[in-house]
Design a protein around this motif. Structure first.
Motif, mmCIF file in Angstrom:
data_model
loop_
_atom_site.group_PDB
_atom_site.id
_atom_site.type_symbol
_atom_site.label_atom_id
_atom_site.label_comp_id
_atom_site.label_asym_id
_atom_site.label_seq_id
_atom_site.Cartn_x
_atom_site.Cartn_y
_atom_site.Cartn_z
ATOM 1 N N PRO A 17 0.826 -1.215 0.000
ATOM 2 C CA PRO A 17 0.000 0.000 0.000
ATOM 3 C C PRO A 17 0.854 1.255 0.000
ATOM 4 O O PRO A 17 1.940 1.290 0.598
ATOM 5 C CB PRO A 17 -0.795 -0.133 1.309
ATOM 6 N N ILE A 18 0.358 2.281 -0.673
ATOM 7 C CA ILE A 18 1.036 3.573 -0.746
ATOM 8 C C ILE A 18 0.098 4.630 -0.183
ATOM 9 O O ILE A 18 -0.988 4.858 -0.723
ATOM 10 C CB ILE A 18 1.436 3.917 -2.192
ATOM 11 N N PHE A 19 0.494 5.246 0.913
ATOM 12 C CA PHE A 19 -0.273 6.323 1.524
ATOM 13 C C PHE A 19 0.445 7.640 1.227
ATOM 14 O O PHE A 19 1.662 7.747 1.423
ATOM 15 C CB PHE A 19 -0.389 6.155 3.038
ATOM 16 N N ILE A 20 -0.298 8.630 0.776
ATOM 17 C CA ILE A 20 0.282 9.911 0.377
ATOM 18 C C ILE A 20 0.076 10.935 1.487
ATOM 19 O O ILE A 20 -1.039 11.143 1.964
ATOM 20 C CB ILE A 20 -0.354 10.418 -0.927
ATOM 21 N N GLY A 21 1.155 11.593 1.880
ATOM 22 C CA GLY A 21 1.093 12.635 2.895
ATOM 23 C C GLY A 21 0.967 14.013 2.280
ATOM 24 O O GLY A 21 1.275 14.225 1.101
ATOM 25 N N GLY A 22 0.520 14.948 3.099
ATOM 26 C CA GLY A 22 0.385 16.336 2.654
ATOM 27 C C GLY A 22 -1.014 16.854 2.894
ATOM 28 O O GLY A 22 -1.993 16.106 2.794
ATOM 29 N N ASN A 23 -1.109 18.145 3.199
ATOM 30 C CA ASN A 23 -2.393 18.758 3.534
ATOM 31 C C ASN A 23 -3.028 19.512 2.372
ATOM 32 O O ASN A 23 -4.185 19.919 2.469
ATOM 33 C CB ASN A 23 -2.213 19.735 4.704
ATOM 34 N N SER A 24 -2.288 19.707 1.299
ATOM 35 C CA SER A 24 -2.738 20.563 0.206
ATOM 36 C C SER A 24 -3.629 19.813 -0.777
ATOM 37 O O SER A 24 -3.665 18.573 -0.800
ATOM 38 C CB SER A 24 -1.528 21.109 -0.547
ATOM 39 N N LYS A 25 -4.310 20.568 -1.649
ATOM 40 C CA LYS A 25 -5.112 19.928 -2.688
ATOM 41 C C LYS A 25 -4.269 19.130 -3.671
ATOM 42 O O LYS A 25 -4.693 18.045 -4.106
ATOM 43 C CB LYS A 25 -5.978 20.971 -3.399
ATOM 44 N N ASP A 81 -3.237 4.579 -2.024
ATOM 45 C CA ASP A 81 -4.196 3.688 -1.380
ATOM 46 C C ASP A 81 -4.682 4.285 -0.065
ATOM 47 O O ASP A 81 -5.494 3.677 0.636
ATOM 48 C CB ASP A 81 -3.550 2.329 -1.109
ATOM 49 N N GLY A 82 -4.167 5.454 0.270
ATOM 50 C CA GLY A 82 -4.558 6.139 1.488
ATOM 51 C C GLY A 82 -3.989 7.540 1.511
ATOM 52 O O GLY A 82 -3.125 7.900 0.698
ATOM 53 N N TRP A 83 -4.503 8.334 2.446
ATOM 54 C CA TRP A 83 -4.061 9.729 2.602
ATOM 55 C C TRP A 83 -3.722 9.956 4.064
ATOM 56 O O TRP A 83 -4.498 9.591 4.956
ATOM 57 C CB TRP A 83 -5.181 10.674 2.156
ATOM 58 N N ILE A 84 -2.544 10.543 4.335
ATOM 59 C CA ILE A 84 -2.080 10.739 5.706
ATOM 60 C C ILE A 84 -1.673 12.202 5.933
ATOM 61 O O ILE A 84 -0.494 12.504 6.062
ATOM 62 C CB ILE A 84 -0.933 9.780 6.068
ATOM 63 N N PRO A 85 -2.640 13.102 6.008
ATOM 64 C CA PRO A 85 -2.323 14.483 6.376
ATOM 65 C C PRO A 85 -1.922 14.537 7.846
ATOM 66 O O PRO A 85 -2.182 13.604 8.612
ATOM 67 C CB PRO A 85 -3.645 15.210 6.144
ATOM 68 N N ASP A 94 -13.783 1.839 -1.806
ATOM 69 C CA ASP A 94 -14.134 0.859 -0.773
ATOM 70 C C ASP A 94 -12.946 0.426 0.075
ATOM 71 O O ASP A 94 -13.130 -0.186 1.132
ATOM 72 C CB ASP A 94 -14.768 -0.380 -1.414
ATOM 73 N N THR A 95 -11.727 0.722 -0.363
ATOM 74 C CA THR A 95 -10.541 0.263 0.363
ATOM 75 C C THR A 95 -9.621 1.393 0.800
ATOM 76 O O THR A 95 -8.661 1.165 1.521
ATOM 77 C CB THR A 95 -9.727 -0.708 -0.510
ATOM 78 N N PHE A 96 -9.914 2.602 0.380
ATOM 79 C CA PHE A 96 -9.027 3.745 0.634
ATOM 80 C C PHE A 96 -8.996 4.078 2.122
ATOM 81 O O PHE A 96 -10.020 4.098 2.792
ATOM 82 C CB PHE A 96 -9.511 4.950 -0.164
ATOM 83 N N GLU A 97 -7.788 4.359 2.648
ATOM 84 C CA GLU A 97 -7.623 4.728 4.047
ATOM 85 C C GLU A 97 -7.480 6.244 4.192
ATOM 86 O O GLU A 97 -6.643 6.865 3.526
ATOM 87 C CB GLU A 97 -6.382 4.060 4.645
ATOM 88 N N PHE A 98 -8.293 6.811 5.067
ATOM 89 C CA PHE A 98 -8.119 8.193 5.500
ATOM 90 C C PHE A 98 -7.574 8.139 6.922
ATOM 91 O O PHE A 98 -8.302 7.845 7.868
ATOM 92 C CB PHE A 98 -9.451 8.949 5.484
ATOM 93 N N MET A 99 -6.278 8.396 7.075
ATOM 94 C CA MET A 99 -5.637 8.324 8.385
ATOM 95 C C MET A 99 -5.298 9.726 8.875
ATOM 96 O O MET A 99 -4.543 10.457 8.224
ATOM 97 C CB MET A 99 -4.358 7.487 8.336
ATOM 98 N N CYS A 100 -5.822 10.079 10.028
ATOM 99 C CA CYS A 100 -5.524 11.377 10.640
ATOM 100 C C CYS A 100 -4.866 11.167 11.982
ATOM 101 O O CYS A 100 -5.153 10.192 12.686
ATOM 102 C CB CYS A 100 -6.804 12.192 10.813
ATOM 103 N N THR A 101 -4.000 12.072 12.358
ATOM 104 C CA THR A 101 -3.370 11.998 13.669
ATOM 105 C C THR A 101 -4.314 12.525 14.734
ATOM 106 O O THR A 101 -5.080 13.466 14.497
ATOM 107 C CB THR A 101 -2.050 12.782 13.692
ATOM 108 N N THR A 102 -4.264 11.907 15.912
ATOM 109 C CA THR A 102 -5.069 12.383 17.028
ATOM 110 C C THR A 102 -4.381 13.517 17.778
ATOM 111 O O THR A 102 -4.994 14.146 18.644
ATOM 112 C CB THR A 102 -5.361 11.244 18.022
ATOM 113 N N THR A 103 -3.111 13.783 17.471
ATOM 114 C CA THR A 103 -2.361 14.846 18.138
ATOM 115 C C THR A 103 -2.745 16.199 17.567
ATOM 116 O O THR A 103 -2.670 16.407 16.349
ATOM 117 C CB THR A 103 -0.848 14.635 17.975
ATOM 118 N N ALA A 104 -3.140 17.110 18.428
ATOM 119 C CA ALA A 104 -3.530 18.457 17.987
ATOM 120 C C ALA A 104 -2.285 19.336 17.915
ATOM 121 O O ALA A 104 -2.051 20.195 18.775
ATOM 122 C CB ALA A 104 -4.564 19.038 18.947
ATOM 123 N N TYR A 105 -1.475 19.120 16.880
ATOM 124 C CA TYR A 105 -0.249 19.907 16.730
ATOM 125 C C TYR A 105 -0.596 21.381 16.533
ATOM 126 O O TYR A 105 -1.330 21.734 15.610
ATOM 127 C CB TYR A 105 0.559 19.422 15.522
#
Length: 306
Positions: A181-189, A200-204, A230-241
Motif C-alpha cells: 500500500p502507498i499512503f500519500i502525505g500532505g495537507n494541500s489539494k 491507497d490512502g491519505w495521511i495528512p 471501498d478500500t481507501f484509508e483516511f488516516m488522521c493523527t489524534t495529536t492536535a499539533y
C-alpha cells in the motif's frame, strides 16, 4: 477503525517529545515495538529526515532516523505489526533502489510494510542531496508509477522524464498484491489529488476533524477515486499539533491522555470520515509509563472502535 502507533525514540520533535525520548536508544526502541506487536495496534509509524537544517533545529529537533533502515530493523524484531513510513520523501531515492529495498523487506518479513510518502518541504535537504526542489511534485508522481511498474510487471519497462529503465527482471516481488500500500502525505489539494490518483490512502498531519469532511468530499469528487473508494484509508493523527506548515509553534501542542478525552478525539475523527488514526503517546515522564499507556490504550480505547 485501524490504529497506528508512533514509534518511540526515532525523533525528538519538540512540540510532542516526551522527556525520556532524547535518551532513548536500542533497548527502548525495540521494547516499544515488541510491546505494540504483542497488542492489537495495526501499524508502527516511522518518521524520517536525512539531515536537519540548523535553522529548523529549534522547531523540529535534531534526531530523525532513515525510514527504510528503521523499518527493516523493526520488522525483524516483530512478527505481526505493519510498518508505515510517516513520511518518506520520495524524490530523495531512485525508485529502482527503493523498490528493491521495500520488496526485500516484504519478502523476508512476509509483507507488513506500507509506504507512507510525500514530496517533501525542506529545501535545504533537497539541496544537500542534489535533488531539484522545484521538480519534486513531478518527480514524486513519476517515481510512484515507476515503483508500481517494477513491482507488478514481469518485464518492467519505464520511459519517463526522470526515470528510464527496461530489459531486466526484478525479484523478489512484494508479498502484498498487487503491491505494498502507498499512503500519500500532505495537507494541500495537490497532495489530495496525488493520493486519489496514485495512492491507497491519505495521511495528512494538520487536518482536524473539522477540516476532514470537506477534504474527503473533494477527494471523492475526483474521477480517479471511484475505483478505490471501498478500500481507501483516511488516516488522521489524534495529536492536535499547534504548529503551521513550516513547523513553527503557534502555541502548546496538546496530547490527550485520559479515557474520555481520547475517546472523544477518536470518535470525532471517525464521524468526520477517518478510517484510521495515528496516535502519539502523551509526554509521560518515563519510558515504563509510556509502555503502560500504550497497553492501556489497547485495552480501553481500541476495542471501542473495532
Amino acid at each position: 477503525m485501524k490504529f497506528a502507533l508512533a514509534a518511540s525514540g526515532m525523533d525528538n520533535y519538540p512540540p510532542a517529545m516526551a522527556p525520556w525520548e532524547p535518551h532513548a536508544g536500542r533497548e527502548e526502541i525495540l521494547r516499544y515495538a515488541k510491546k505494540a506487536d504483542s497488542l492489537s495496534w495495526d501499524w508502527l509509524t516511522i518518521p524520517e529526515h536525512v539531515i536537519m537544517p540548523n535553522a529548523m533545529v529549534e522547531h523540529m529537533g535534531t534526531r530523525f532516523v532513515e525510514g527504510i533502515t528503521a523499518a527493516s530493523v523493526l520488522m525483524g524484531a516483530t512478527e505481526r505489526i505493519h510498518m508505515l513510513t510517516f513520511v518518506l520523501v520520495l524524490p530523495y531515492r531512485h525508485p529502482l533502489l527503493l523498490a528493491k529495498q521495500i520488496a526485500t523487506m516484504e519478502f523476508i518479513a512476509g509483507g507488513r510494510f506500507t509506504l507512507g510518502t510525500a514530496v517533501g518541504h525542506l529545501q535545504h535537504e533537497f539541496d544537500c542531496l542534489n535533488v531539484p526542489f522545484e521538480k519534486r511534485g513531478a518527480m514524486a508522481d513519476e517515481y510512484i508509477a515507476a515503483l508500481k511498474e517494477v513491482w507488478t510487471s514481469d518485464k518492467p519497462k519505464f520511459d519517463g522524464e526522470f526515470v528510464k529503465f527496461g530489459d531486466f527482471v526484478f525479484e523478489p516481488k512484494p508479498v502484498q498484491k498487487p503491491h505494498p500500500p502507498i499512503f500519500i502525505g500532505g495537507n494541500s489539494k495537490p497532495a489530495m489529488r496525488r493520493a486519489a490518483k496514485f495512492g491507497d490512502g491519505w495521511i495528512p498531519w494538520l487536518v482536524t476533524a473539522e477540516d476532514l469532511p470537506e477534504c474527503i468530499k473533494y477527494m471523492k469528487s475526483l474521477p480517479e477515486f471511484e475505483a478505490k473508494k471501498d478500500t481507501f484509508e483516511f488516516m488522521c493523527t489524534t495529536t492536535a499539533y499547534n504548529v503551521n506548515d513550516a513547523h513553527i509553534d503557534k502555541g502548546e501542542t496538546h496530547i490527550s491522555a485520559d479515557r474520555d478525552s481520547v475517546l472523544r478525539e477518536v470518535e470525532s475523527l471517525k464521524k468526520a470520515g477517518a478510517t484510521s488514526v495515528q496516535v502519539r503517546p502523551p509526554r509521560l515522564p518515563t519510558f515504563e509509563a509510556c509502555l503502560e499507556w500504550i497497553e492501556w490504550y489497547d485495552k480501553e480505547i481500541i476495542p471501542q472502535f473495532r
